[in-house]
Enzyme design. Structure first.
Site, PDB file in Angstrom:
ATOM      1  N   GLY A  96       0.823  -1.221  -0.099  1.00 32.12           N
ATOM      2  CA  GLY A  96       0.121  -0.003  -0.064  1.00 32.12           C
ATOM      3  C   GLY A  96       0.787   1.202   0.075  1.00 32.12           C
ATOM      4  O   GLY A  96       0.430   2.257   0.617  1.00 32.12           O
ATOM      5  N   SER A  97       2.111   1.304  -0.561  1.00 33.51           N
ATOM      6  CA  SER A  97       2.707   2.581  -0.593  1.00 33.51           C
ATOM      7  C   SER A  97       1.973   3.629  -1.451  1.00 33.51           C
ATOM      8  O   SER A  97       2.034   4.599  -1.301  1.00 33.51           O
ATOM      9  CB  SER A  97       4.292   2.400  -0.978  1.00 33.51           C
ATOM     10  N   ASN A  98       1.487   3.038  -2.673  1.00 33.27           N
ATOM     11  CA  ASN A  98       0.640   3.977  -3.494  1.00 33.27           C
ATOM     12  C   ASN A  98      -0.573   4.368  -2.634  1.00 33.27           C
ATOM     13  O   ASN A  98      -0.874   5.761  -2.711  1.00 33.27           O
ATOM     14  CB  ASN A  98       0.218   3.321  -4.544  1.00 33.27           C
ATOM     15  N   LEU A 133      -5.130  -7.247  -6.519  1.00 30.89           N
ATOM     16  CA  LEU A 133      -4.917  -8.429  -7.228  1.00 30.89           C
ATOM     17  C   LEU A 133      -6.059  -9.225  -8.051  1.00 30.89           C
ATOM     18  O   LEU A 133      -5.699  -9.966  -8.857  1.00 30.89           O
ATOM     19  CB  LEU A 133      -4.022  -9.493  -6.739  1.00 30.89           C
ATOM     20  N   LEU A 169      -9.832  -9.636  -9.976  1.00 29.30           N
ATOM     21  CA  LEU A 169     -10.416  -9.343 -11.090  1.00 29.30           C
ATOM     22  C   LEU A 169     -11.714  -8.621 -10.502  1.00 29.30           C
ATOM     23  O   LEU A 169     -12.245  -8.947  -9.716  1.00 29.30           O
ATOM     24  CB  LEU A 169     -10.848 -10.325 -12.288  1.00 29.30           C
ATOM     25  N   ASN A 206      -7.087   2.195 -12.165  1.00 27.79           N
ATOM     26  CA  ASN A 206      -5.864   1.401 -11.734  1.00 27.79           C
ATOM     27  C   ASN A 206      -4.723   1.939 -12.206  1.00 27.79           C
ATOM     28  O   ASN A 206      -4.440   2.583 -13.016  1.00 27.79           O
ATOM     29  CB  ASN A 206      -5.976  -0.106 -12.207  1.00 27.79           C
ATOM     30  N   HIS A 220      -0.484   0.559 -13.143  1.00 30.87           N
ATOM     31  CA  HIS A 220       0.254  -0.733 -13.575  1.00 30.87           C
ATOM     32  C   HIS A 220       1.735  -0.397 -13.737  1.00 30.87           C
ATOM     33  O   HIS A 220       1.617   0.684 -14.338  1.00 30.87           O
ATOM     34  CB  HIS A 220      -0.518  -1.411 -14.941  1.00 30.87           C
ATOM     35  N   GLU A 245       5.297   6.216  -9.699  1.00 28.99           N
ATOM     36  CA  GLU A 245       3.835   5.986  -9.291  1.00 28.99           C
ATOM     37  C   GLU A 245       3.593   7.076  -8.332  1.00 28.99           C
ATOM     38  O   GLU A 245       2.412   7.464  -8.569  1.00 28.99           O
ATOM     39  CB  GLU A 245       3.911   4.424  -8.766  1.00 28.99           C
TER      40      GLU A 245
HETATM   41  C1  GRF Z   1       2.396  -1.014  -7.924  1.00 30.12           C
HETATM   42  O1  GRF Z   1       3.418  -1.227  -8.359  1.00 30.12           O
HETATM   43  C2  GRF Z   1       1.203  -0.765  -8.679  1.00 30.12           C
HETATM   44  O2  GRF Z   1       1.510  -0.317 -10.099  1.00 30.12           O
HETATM   45  C3  GRF Z   1       0.831  -2.219  -8.946  1.00 30.12           C
HETATM   46  O3  GRF Z   1       0.864  -2.907  -7.612  1.00 30.12           O
HETATM   47  C4  GRF Z   1       1.957  -2.428  -6.863  1.00 30.12           C
HETATM   48  C5  GRF Z   1       1.589  -1.636  -5.481  1.00 30.12           C
HETATM   49  O4  GRF Z   1       2.432  -1.283  -4.641  1.00 30.12           O
HETATM   50  N1  GRF Z   1      -0.597  -2.256  -9.403  1.00 30.12           N
HETATM   51  P1  GRF Z   1       2.108  -0.848  -3.455  1.00 30.12           P
HETATM   52  O5  GRF Z   1       1.223  -1.770  -2.549  1.00 30.12           O
HETATM   53  O6  GRF Z   1       1.314   0.474  -3.608  1.00 30.12           O
HETATM   54  O7  GRF Z   1       3.505  -0.423  -2.616  1.00 30.12           O
END
Ligand code: GRF
Length: 198
Positions: A15-17, A88, A90, A105, A107, A177
């Site tokens: 969940g760093s994003n 992860l 669908l 999303n 990627h 990201e």
């Molecule tokens: C990221 O690289 C994103 O592009 C992909 O999954 C990863 C999630 O990383 N969909 P985090 O959990 O946000 O660190």
């Protein structure tokens, strides 16, 4: 002033994003993160939700695929948009129908290359390395019923040097990201709102 948009973040892992998004929208006047959801009770994203004092929910596959259950949770929180951040599974059709063009999303590659089922995490960067790509990057797209397939909203690139390991590629990509995802989410929501008002 229009009502705030209310996001749910769906994440399966670190969940760093999600954290970058939580930080960005803290105190935002138009958009707030209302809920964090995960299929994984061990996911570190849940710790991040606690840190930001955001409600969170863990679900199993049956709950996720049951229309009434998911829609009840999302309606209770008046969720307007769904943000996938390292999620992860669908997305079931009923959610796509309930949130048309309102699921996004990210990627960690330049779609349509290096996407699809099973292409996640370090596997993506290993495939990029194996293919001898000179550049890679990120793709932010609207979600439809297939993996990594909806309308592309944003891409950004970084160089892949010959000496770069998949881990080093991952390090470069994650920086792109975190810098882009919150801003693209903001623009996507606010642009769509003004288009609707016109
Ligand atoms: C990221 O690289 C994103 O592009 C992909 O999954 C990863 C999630 O990383 N969909 P985090 O959990 O946000 O660190």
């Amino acid at each position: 002033m229009s009502k705030k948009s209310r996001l749910v973040i769906l994440a399966s892992g670190s969940g760093s994003n999600a954290e970058a998004i939580l930080n960005y929208f803290k105190g935002h006047s138009e958009i707030e993160v209302a809920l964090v959801m995960s299929n994984n009770p061990q996911a570190y994203v849940l710790e991040r939700a606690k840190k930001f004092d955001i409600p969170f929910k863990v679900f199993d596959r049956a709950e996720f695929n049951r229309d009434e259950t998911m829609m009840k949770w999302l309606n209770e929180e008046k969720i307007t948009h769904i943000v996938l951040a390292g999620f992860l599974w669908l997305i079931p059709d009923f959610l796509i129908r309930a949130y048309p063009h309102k699921i996004i999303n990210i990627h960690p590659a330049l779609l349509p290359k290096f996407g699809g089922k099973g292409m996640y995490g370090i596997k993506v960067h290993e495939a990029v390395k194996l293919a001898g790509e000179k550049e890679t990057g990120i793709t932010i797209h609207v979600v439809n019923e297939k993996y990594d397939d909806g309308e592309i909203l944003f891409q950004n690139t970084c160089a892949v040097e010959e000496a770069d390991s998949p881990t080093e590629i991952a390090r470069k990509v994650v920086l792109l990201e975190h810098a882009a995802y919150p801003k693209v989410i903001e623009k996507w929501i606010l642009d769509n709102r003004s288009a609707l008002n016109n």
